[in-house]
Design an enzyme around this catalytic site. Structure first.
Site, PDB file in Angstrom:
ATOM      1  N   LEU A 180       0.831  -1.115  -0.039  1.00 52.31           N
ATOM      2  CA  LEU A 180       0.045   0.103   0.210  1.00 52.31           C
ATOM      3  C   LEU A 180       0.903   1.229   0.095  1.00 52.31           C
ATOM      4  O   LEU A 180       1.713   1.482   1.001  1.00 52.31           O
ATOM      5  CB  LEU A 180      -0.771  -0.082   1.419  1.00 52.31           C
ATOM      6  CG  LEU A 180      -1.487   1.141   1.645  1.00 52.31           C
ATOM      7  CD1 LEU A 180      -2.601   1.601   0.476  1.00 52.31           C
ATOM      8  CD2 LEU A 180      -2.455   1.217   2.793  1.00 52.31           C
TER       9      LEU A 180
ATOM     10  N   LEU B 251       2.565  -4.003   3.367  1.00 53.86           N
ATOM     11  CA  LEU B 251       1.592  -4.388   4.265  1.00 53.86           C
ATOM     12  C   LEU B 251       1.381  -6.180   4.081  1.00 53.86           C
ATOM     13  O   LEU B 251       1.137  -6.802   4.964  1.00 53.86           O
ATOM     14  CB  LEU B 251       0.375  -3.786   4.081  1.00 53.86           C
ATOM     15  CG  LEU B 251      -0.819  -4.339   4.872  1.00 53.86           C
ATOM     16  CD1 LEU B 251      -0.443  -4.059   6.469  1.00 53.86           C
ATOM     17  CD2 LEU B 251      -2.175  -3.404   4.492  1.00 53.86           C
TER      18      LEU B 251
ATOM     19  N   ASP C 228       3.560  -0.957   9.348  1.00 54.61           N
ATOM     20  CA  ASP C 228       2.158  -1.473   9.575  1.00 54.61           C
ATOM     21  C   ASP C 228       2.242  -2.815   9.773  1.00 54.61           C
ATOM     22  O   ASP C 228       2.826  -3.680   9.695  1.00 54.61           O
ATOM     23  CB  ASP C 228       1.037  -0.829   8.617  1.00 54.61           C
ATOM     24  CG  ASP C 228       1.583  -0.998   7.205  1.00 54.61           C
ATOM     25  OD1 ASP C 228       2.279  -1.995   7.003  1.00 54.61           O
ATOM     26  OD2 ASP C 228       1.087  -0.260   6.153  1.00 54.61           O
TER      27      ASP C 228
END
Length: 182
Positions: free
Chosen positions: A8, A57, A88
């Site tokens: 992402l 991600l 993340d």
């Protein structure tokens, strides 16, 4: 396909927002947080066959899965610093736990690319299969899992995850908090 996940690009998304950037970026971060929480709280076994590159991600969520099988041509990279993003998918917690702080820093800070074999040696991947037999091997493993008692699979997963659940939730909260600041 030949790619598991290309990641992402949060920076790109935010740059291309036309209207209320703060509100939209908050919504995007909340969506990422909810997405990761699904992995954290999913009660059934999560099996991931990685058929190609797993970036950002896509690589970060792998430790939240129960079984990760990779094609020998797959590779893994978390180039967050290249794009000015913070990690993340709870990677700041899970990567150091499974592969040690030095290797985690190579991936999260240095953006190092791991081959499937390296990822397996470091504990990010459960097994690596040959490209020519990848689909067949994965299907054999899935059929074997499907023959097990589903309640016992769920109970086993709950026991394995029970000690780390709160830490994962906190890591997801911290990482998404950092994303909101970008």
């Amino acid at each position: 396909g030949s790619v598991f996940c290309s990641g992402l690009d949060f920076g790109h998304i935010v740059k291309n927002l036309r209207n209320d950037r703060n509100r939209m970026s908050t919504e995007i971060v909340d969506t990422i947080k909810s997405f990761v929480n699904v992995f954290i709280h999913f009660k059934k076994i999560i099996v991931v066959p990685v058929n190609g590159p797993a970036i950002g991600l896509g690589a970060s969520i792998l430790p939240l899965c129960d079984l990760v099988w990779a094609n020998e041509k797959a590779w893994f990279q978390t180039p967050y610093m290249t794009f000015g993003q913070s990690p993340d998918g709870c990677a700041t917690l899970t990567f150091p736990r499974i592969m040690g702080e030095a290797s985690a820093n190579e991936l999260l800070i240095g953006g190092r690319k791991l081959t499937a074999r390296e990822a397996s040696a470091k504990g990010l991947v459960s097994q690596v299969f040959l490209t020519s037999t990848f689909t067949q091997e994965v299907m054999i493993q899935i059929k074997r899992l499907a023959s097990y008692n589903p309640v016992m699979l769920q109970n086993c997963k709950a026991l394995v995850c029970s000690n780390i659940m709160m830490e994962l939730e906190q890591a997801n909260e911290r990482e998404c908090g950092m994303l909101k600041k970008i």
